[in-house]
Design a protein around this motif. Structure first.
Motif, PDB file in Angstrom:
ATOM      1  N   ALA C 237       0.818  -1.217   0.000  1.00 59.55           N
ATOM      2  CA  ALA C 237       0.000   0.000   0.000  1.00 59.55           C
ATOM      3  C   ALA C 237       0.845   1.257   0.000  1.00 59.55           C
ATOM      4  O   ALA C 237       0.380   2.317  -0.433  1.00 59.55           O
ATOM      5  CB  ALA C 237      -0.907   0.003   1.230  1.00 59.55           C
ATOM      6  N   SER C 341       2.753   1.362  -5.196  1.00 56.47           N
ATOM      7  CA  SER C 341       1.709   1.769  -4.254  1.00 56.47           C
ATOM      8  C   SER C 341       0.721   2.724  -4.912  1.00 56.47           C
ATOM      9  O   SER C 341      -0.476   2.674  -4.621  1.00 56.47           O
ATOM     10  CB  SER C 341       2.334   2.412  -3.017  1.00 56.47           C
ATOM     11  OG  SER C 341       3.245   3.426  -3.395  1.00 56.47           O
ATOM     12  N   ALA C 344      -1.552   0.543  -6.957  1.00 59.38           N
ATOM     13  CA  ALA C 344      -2.308  -0.333  -6.051  1.00 59.38           C
ATOM     14  C   ALA C 344      -3.429   0.467  -5.408  1.00 59.38           C
ATOM     15  O   ALA C 344      -4.570  -0.006  -5.302  1.00 59.38           O
ATOM     16  CB  ALA C 344      -1.376  -0.915  -4.986  1.00 59.38           C
ATOM     17  N   HIS C 371      -4.609   0.047  -0.225  1.00 60.46           N
ATOM     18  CA  HIS C 371      -4.470  -0.880  -1.349  1.00 60.46           C
ATOM     19  C   HIS C 371      -5.593  -1.912  -1.328  1.00 60.46           C
ATOM     20  O   HIS C 371      -5.704  -2.747  -2.205  1.00 60.46           O
ATOM     21  CB  HIS C 371      -3.129  -1.599  -1.255  1.00 60.46           C
ATOM     22  CG  HIS C 371      -3.030  -2.468  -0.036  1.00 60.46           C
ATOM     23  ND1 HIS C 371      -3.385  -2.028   1.221  1.00 60.46           N
ATOM     24  CD2 HIS C 371      -2.637  -3.750   0.117  1.00 60.46           C
ATOM     25  CE1 HIS C 371      -3.212  -2.995   2.098  1.00 60.46           C
ATOM     26  NE2 HIS C 371      -2.758  -4.046   1.456  1.00 60.46           N
ATOM     27  N   GLU C 418      -8.486  -6.680  -2.415  1.00 59.88           N
ATOM     28  CA  GLU C 418      -7.243  -6.006  -2.803  1.00 59.88           C
ATOM     29  C   GLU C 418      -6.943  -6.365  -4.253  1.00 59.88           C
ATOM     30  O   GLU C 418      -6.589  -7.504  -4.550  1.00 59.88           O
ATOM     31  CB  GLU C 418      -6.090  -6.478  -1.910  1.00 59.88           C
ATOM     32  CG  GLU C 418      -4.747  -5.920  -2.343  1.00 59.88           C
ATOM     33  CD  GLU C 418      -3.571  -6.452  -1.529  1.00 59.88           C
ATOM     34  OE1 GLU C 418      -3.794  -7.267  -0.615  1.00 59.88           O
ATOM     35  OE2 GLU C 418      -2.437  -6.080  -1.836  1.00 59.88           O
ATOM     36  N   GLU C 421      -1.719  -3.685  -8.109  1.00 57.31           N
ATOM     37  CA  GLU C 421      -1.409  -2.764  -9.203  1.00 57.31           C
ATOM     38  C   GLU C 421      -1.218  -3.457 -10.547  1.00 57.31           C
ATOM     39  O   GLU C 421      -1.187  -2.788 -11.579  1.00 57.31           O
ATOM     40  CB  GLU C 421      -0.141  -1.963  -8.870  1.00 57.31           C
ATOM     41  CG  GLU C 421       1.175  -2.740  -8.981  1.00 57.31           C
ATOM     42  CD  GLU C 421       1.487  -3.637  -7.794  1.00 57.31           C
ATOM     43  OE1 GLU C 421       0.623  -3.766  -6.888  1.00 57.31           O
ATOM     44  OE2 GLU C 421       2.593  -4.221  -7.764  1.00 57.31           O
TER      45      GLU C 421
END
Lengths: 476, 447, 476, 447
Positions: C237, C341, C344, C371, C418, C421
């Motif tokens: 994150a 991050s 994400a 995230h 979650e 990315e």
């Protein structure tokens, strides 16, 4: 849900093209290939792979193509950087390791086939055939024997045989087979003469039986001045037991992606090494690996073999495939090669008996099966209209690849079945159980077969539409 | 018993079912005289011993920094390419004749065909031929079928000699005449012939064997003006940068053919590679090799199958467009994944880098005393340098520096003794180029 | 059709056992492992693999475990013979290449976390946690501070936190979270004191939000003489953007199989490298790689770090995993880590908005997602009895892995999501479409969800029977 | 942007949907002071550059013929093992919590558990622990839970020192006392203590750190006679040859634990390996780690799922049998395929070959002047030779011959300075053994 790689396209900024190349020679329109992320590529093609049948996942009782286990060690060995990163124009002193492998493979294939010399260069069986008949052509030409324009080929032969003969400039004369599967000798005798260059045979034949009078055929062809070409597609049937060289053949090819367990790869690459008797050695396609007195190895070229039929590809052939065949043969060794044909024959004959037991009809019930055999479902067709294709498609539903169907064309509604030696009795028994069920279904619920497959990503595809519409590339 | 599963009890049960007692009896129809000769093969090895032996052999091929091209090129192949192509479902699958059980391979080939058509600017691509050279022979045969009659082919003298030999071998079997078209010894590029004779097609190289770019628009237009088909021979990676054959000249080339190896195929000492062949849709029925089309099943679901199989030997037999059956499927699998992994952008970037490295190395090498450039024309990623000693000797001496310095043109019977064809790809860093210059300088001083 | 490896057993002849080993020590009964042929092994396990979901084939919107793309180059590099064949007891002069990789990874992880020193040896996150709290224990002990027996841990923490603290000999005190997701500072203040060894936190927390007062928490814990442990499970994150070292943490672990893209492998191996502030360096678990003045690298051992908490495994840890993490971080580099991050967070916040748009309820609607984020389907449960588990199982039918459900336990009927990315907008959009459909189904055809999954190799399994019958090995 | 798919337009559309303008704004709840420090990382590399760098590093680890063991063993791994274990569906799969989507991994673990129970002669095996040493620590904790009260563990002094250190680290945290049991310096095997004190368990090694076989029946019976649990520490490959712990002594050992690396796991400089742990069914609720069971779905179809999860930390949290969560799943995948690929027969054959090579090398080395054998007892595939010079110096000198000659016991603080622990596996051929003898002879002459 259908997923195309073209669905995964992320815009990438335009690149500056080099200014030292004249603008007229540079690309005018953007290159419209997609720009997917690496995970998208991996996931897309991994998912596609899962839509395939393969040896690693399914049984292939596929006649006329030996689909046996492709040992993974051969794959990992061919991928060694010392082989995979070797530029073909590396001087011989920089590739002795590779040349050693190729030289050994030449020697071993010669020993295995009973021939004098081998060239590994043909890229596939069909190119091997072309090389073979080209050598026959060159042989006659070298003897000033220019009238031999005809090649004899059995009607039941693989389609590549007549195509290769034509590509080598020959006219093709087809020879019929008798009802017992053997060649029609009378017909042969009629056609042998000074215009015959030779004959292309596979033995065991595509009918799944051994041509018993091969020695006699060879004698007659030779007597007429012709040469004999052996189509190695069925070599698995006799590997390590009977050698084409002893049967009287002058030239042949080997399908390394069949008999020598290199993978089919969804349609290739194969390798179609050719082997010849001494008198054809000068005509071998180039390059060939030779060992010099001091033990060093080198490629032979046009200077060494001035009578060669020449080169068939820019480099030495499908070397990565040859590495795999070498690995396989090295694993088997002297006592292993004979077991291949013994168990291939055991599996075929066992399967034939068992399938007869559950009601299927053999095309040549009185003959011993070789590594493969032919069933005919003409009886089913008469009873319910079910055709060989329907049986084949229904098999897919059980996770078993379809046998070859409608080949050889000689036998109506035929299934050509080759289990290979690497399948277990348990697999064969399961196949028999499934075939028995399909036979019951054919008689009781024929529509189940006619609409098969039911459990695959797609049902039976409209091939006529495919040819009519001809959508062969994603539209821009 | 490597790879054969049967144990003794299973074998016995199966023999009993067949009604024989010994395995040998399964061969009772074969004349005994033909059977069971002893063979001059070594005894088999365990997998472990095999691996040791072959690893030793692989190490005997010295790793060299590669400046050689000439039709085979050292490129970076993303790890993802062979990780996927090596999956059993691709690796060990059969030819996709059973379409429903082969949708993975079939869709992939369809995507491959799409990629090739976009690279070449032509409408149809087959599913591969053996390699670039044999693909060119097929393209010539195709041109002759389209043009009809007994005709010849115009072949540039600056075609790679290995390719020329394949044309000689294959086309010679059908007594097709190959008419050589000379190149200008000063510029290295083709000299347009005065007339076309009875030729069916002109082969147009981009680049030629000397690494030089040809005036493809003019050559294409000349061919068409003389009633010839224009057969483009191209490097597929270069097409990310160079004008597509489909738009060469006024009408575009009729066919494009080439060596697919630069698209994710390892050098592997010369193969397996693959040849690609693209053409206009109007001429698809003369195209050799397999072709995949999109269609639908009974429920209207999209699917893929082989199409126009009536062109092929397993249907048409002696009248097929070619004898080709097995092609280079797995190489096409890898190439397709490679093109997707790089993407259009990455292919173009790679092509630009190959070119930039070549420009840089050419500049560096001309600074070495005694080294000159025989040709001044534009090039993609190969160029000829003229050395003050025999190129073969220099090449051999540079092996000691861990470099495969290039291809001596004399090996091909071309150019002068000192001419060396040098290639760069994106794999070579500035340090490699400087090392090359340093080693060459040192070698030339001692020769 | 179920297929067991025990179905593939071919009888092998008995082997002679060595006579120089006393008979009493030799195996008495035959070793009853099956003897399959190689093809049977390959086919069986290849077919099994196809029954798995995986990142390479499916999207995993799986909260609390970062399931992102595992670059294949990392796999091929770790398999290089120079790494794979290296014996752990090779003297340092024979493994400088490996030590260089490990040393760099130590340096880079320190830079990335804002810590002073790193040990790579913990084999997984939980072992990293154990090492971390053991270092805290050792630190207090080294300062003669033996009364600090309690570890503070949020109620919502990963289960490994309390388990690791207990394993390190601590008593666990749970701290509740407030309704806005942040920690209850009043509760914290009540418990801080001379018996507190420290606190274990993950930030962003398991609630998918960033603990905003982390600096204040750190100050109070430090003031009370405690140390702060950072559970690195959620590092993705903030990677490259916020460093735990700057937040005030004293020790932490990194889950290399989450944040650093090494594969989960169906449950491991992971790697749980620990990073610490300078004052904890003497206590790092062994071994650690050090660079000597002359540039040579070597392993540090007990002699070098006498205060170390010791060894956690016999050798240097999961080195093959560390090689993969090194490759990943080397690809990303300085500017790449921050993008992790950023994207994400973009994917998580986008997905949260889109799922709210189609009707789902966020657990913390007023907070920015990190995230990951939490949905609750309590509204569905009230309306139709459908539970989070039913939604999760139904997702499997669409080829999407289920989110984490019922964790954290704080939020009833929760889904912890979650996306990571490495998933594209297109994948997220498809997920939203599927989730919208599932919501409709929940309201209109709830039985469809309750009986899901429908399209997988098996339906919902009887876990109670599994525990009751306890068939955990094939019977002899 | 490696591995991140978003292009600018996609990013913009997503930001707009979220209602922010820049990526930075997504972190607006994080105090700015904590954000965006510059990090001392090198710039990123392309995959190509990374590959080149790491191939260079790999080559810097000299390839050595391996005669070292000591808990990590160089075995042949059939190619099929990692070809399958590396498939994405195993490699990139999550922990099989969603059973229906993980039947591949779950069935494989069930087969693994079955193999381990058959090797060990015990009824239950978990799904793996980190490595052998940490697995032994878990086994000790398990024994303590079973036995109850504050007790100690009897630890042989001829346990591998690396393993002992792990026990010290892990058990020390809970103030568990480890009571050392000495070994006989003449025979190298354990001396039974006079009494068991308050010990909960005795660790029994087969083989011990000196490569010697212990009288496991007597040790097991002694443990049971004194109310202790018997924890067997075994090499799983040796179990193809040696008596299974489940039948040691009168009642059999209670637990068996060991390093799984010999079962298809590459040496990899020390990991990842995996620890196995097997026990009696009666004690399964004290077993740490994951466990897979066979069950059925609603339609009665057989399937597999994780079971007894209430023992684990994600359910039981602080009261779990262990904190272990992620284990060594992929190693278990490889080990299972490895055991299947070799089969029971192949494992036994390999074990026999390892032993035969050791017998042979021991014989060869005793013929080298100055070399003696400190211990005479039976062994599996490791043995100690006593050299007339410091073993460290000899080992280092033999590196120059391409040999990793073994492990100097002095590195472990055991034995005498000249003691070298030598190991052979099936990878070593007669020629290798002779080369070792030759090199050792030469080195000893010059030292």
């Amino acid at each position: 849900m259908s997923d195309s790689i073209f669905d995964h396209d992320h815009h990438a900024p335009a690149l500056a093209l080099p200014s030292d190349i004249p603008a007229a020679l540079l690309r005018k329109t953007p290159l419209n290939l997609p720009n997917p992320a690496e995970l998208e590529v991996l996931r897309h093609y991994t998912q596609l792979s899962q839509k395939n049948f393969s040896i690693d996942t399914q049984f292939y009782p596929l006649g006329s193509c030996t689909m046996k286990y492709n040992p993974r060690i051969a794959h990992t060995m061919a991928a060694l950087p010392g082989f995979a990163r070797l530029h073909p124009d590396t001087p011989a002193q920089g590739m002795q390791g590779l040349l050693q492998v190729l030289w050994e493979l030449q020697e071993w294939l010669a020993a295995t086939t009973g021939m004098a010399a081998v060239s590994l260069t043909p890229a596939a069986g069909a190119q091997g055939e072309l090389a073979g008949v080209a050598m026959i052509r060159a042989y006659h030409a070298a003897h000033g024997d220019h009238g031999r324009r005809k090649m004899l080929i059995p009607t039941a032969a693989h389609g590549t045989n007549p195509a290769s003969a034509r590509m080598a400039g020959f006219d093709v004369v087809e020879i019929p087979n008798r009802a017992d599967g053997d060649l029609d000798m009378a017909f042969l005798d009629q056609h042998l003469g000074p215009d015959i260059a030779g004959i292309m045979l596979t033995n065991p034949s595509t009918l799944g039986v051994f041509e018993r009078r091969i020695t006699e055929i060879a004698a007659r062809v030779h007597e007429a001045g012709g040469l004999l070409y052996y189509d190695g597609a069925n070599l698995n049937a006799i590997l390590g037991r009977v050698r084409p060289g002893q049967m009287g053949f002058d030239a042949m090819h080997l399908n390394l992606h069949k008999t020598f367990a290199t993978p089919h790869g969804g349609g290739g690459p194969g390798a179609g090494a050719v082997a010849v008797q001494e008198r054809l050695r000068p005509f071998l396609p180039l390059p060939v690996v030779a060992r010099e007195a001091a033990g060093a190895l080198r490629w032979l070229d046009e200077g060494d073999l001035p009578q060669s039929i020449g080169r068939l590809s820019a480099h030495g052939g499908n070397i990565g495939v040859l590495l795999r065949a070498h690995a396989y043969l090295r694993r088997l060794g002297r006592s292993g090669v004979g077991r291949v044909s013994a168990y291939a024959a055991l599996n075929a004959n066992y399967l034939l008996r068992e399938l007869q037991r559950v009601g299927y009809q053999a095309a040549f019930p009185e003959r011993r099966a070789s590594h493969e055999f032919i069933l005919s479902v003409s009886d089913l067709q008469k009873a319910t209209g079910i055709r060989a294709l329907d049986v084949a498609k229904r098999l897919l539903d059980f996770g078993i690849h379809a046998p070859t169907v409608y080949f050889p064309q000689l036998v109506p509604e035929c299934l050509l079945i080759e289990p290979t030696e690497t399948e277990s009795k348990a697999t064969l028994d399961r196949f028999v159980t499934v075939m028995a069920q399909i036979r019951r279904e054919a008689l009781e619920q024929p529509e189940l077969l006619r609409e098969a497959p039911h459990h695959l990503p797609v049902g039976r595809l409209d091939e006529a539409l495919a040819a009519r519409r001809l959508d062969v590339a994603e539209a821009l | 018993m490597p790879y054969i599963p049967h144990d003794a009890a299973e074998t016995a049960a199966m023999l009993a079912a067949v009604g024989v007692e010994r395995l040998d009896q399964l061969f009772d129809e074969i004349p005994p005289v033909l059977q069971a000769q002893d063979m001059a093969l070594p005894e088999g090895l365990s997998e472990m011993a095999l691996q040791r032996e072959l690893e030793g052999r692989a190490l005997a091929n010295a790793p060299l920094r590669c400046f050689a091209g000439g039709g085979a090129y050292a490129h970076h192949i993303p790890a993802v390419v062979w990780e996927i192509a090596g999956r059993g479902e691709f690796y060990s699958a059969y030819t996709p004749y059973q379409a429903e059980a082969s949708q993975g391979t079939l869709q992939l080939i369809y995507e491959y065909q799409s990629f090739i058509t976009r690279l070449t600017g032509l409408e149809v691509s087959n599913a591969s031929l053996y390699d670039g050279a044999s693909g060119l022979a097929e393209a010539c045969l195709m041109a002759l079928r389209i043009q009809g009659g007994d005709k010849s082919i115009l072949v540039p003298e600056n075609l790679l000699p290995g390719w020329r030999r394949v044309l000689d071998s294959v086309l010679g079997l059908q007594n097709i005449r190959l008419v050589s078209v000379p190149y200008d010894r000063a510029t290295g590029t083709l000299i347009l012939p005065a007339d076309a004779g009875d030729a069916a097609a002109l082969i147009i190289l981009q680049s030629n064997a000397l690494g030089l770019l040809e005036p493809v628009d003019a050559l294409t237009d000349w061919a068409h003006a003389h009633g010839l088909l224009a057969i483009a021979v191209v490097n597929p990676l270069a097409l990310a940068l160079l004008k597509a054959p489909g738009v060469w000249g006024t009408q575009g080339a009729d066919m494009a053919v080439g060596e697919g190896q630069p698209l994710g195929i390892p050098l592997s000492g010369g193969g397996p590679y693959f040849g690609f062949l693209a053409c206009r849709k109007a001429q698809v029925r003369q195209l050799p090799g397999r072709l995949v089309a999109k269609t639908v099943d009974g429920q209207g679901r999209e699917g893929f199958c082989l199409t126009l199989q009536a062109r092929e030997q397993h249907i048409r037999r002696g009248k097929a467009t070619s004898n080709i059956c097995t092609n280079q499927g797995l190489m096409v699998t890898a190439a397709t994944i490679h093109m997707a992994a790089l993407g259009g952008h990455g292919l173009q970037q790679t092509a630009v880098r190959c070119h930039e490295r070549a420009v840089r190395l050419r500049e560096l090498l001309t600074g070495v005393p005694g080294v000159s450039l025989p040709y001044g024309g534009a090039f993609f990623h190969e160029f000829v340098v003229r050395l003050p000693h025999a190129a073969v000797a220099v090449r051999d001496a540079l092996l000691g520096y861990g470099l495969l310095a290039g291809l001596p043109l004399s090996d091909w019977g071309m150019g002068e003794a000192g001419d060396l064809l040098v290639c760069t790809t994106e794999l070579l860093e500035e340090a490699d180029l400087l090392a090359y210059r340093g080693a060459l300088t040192a070698v030339l001083e001692t020769l």
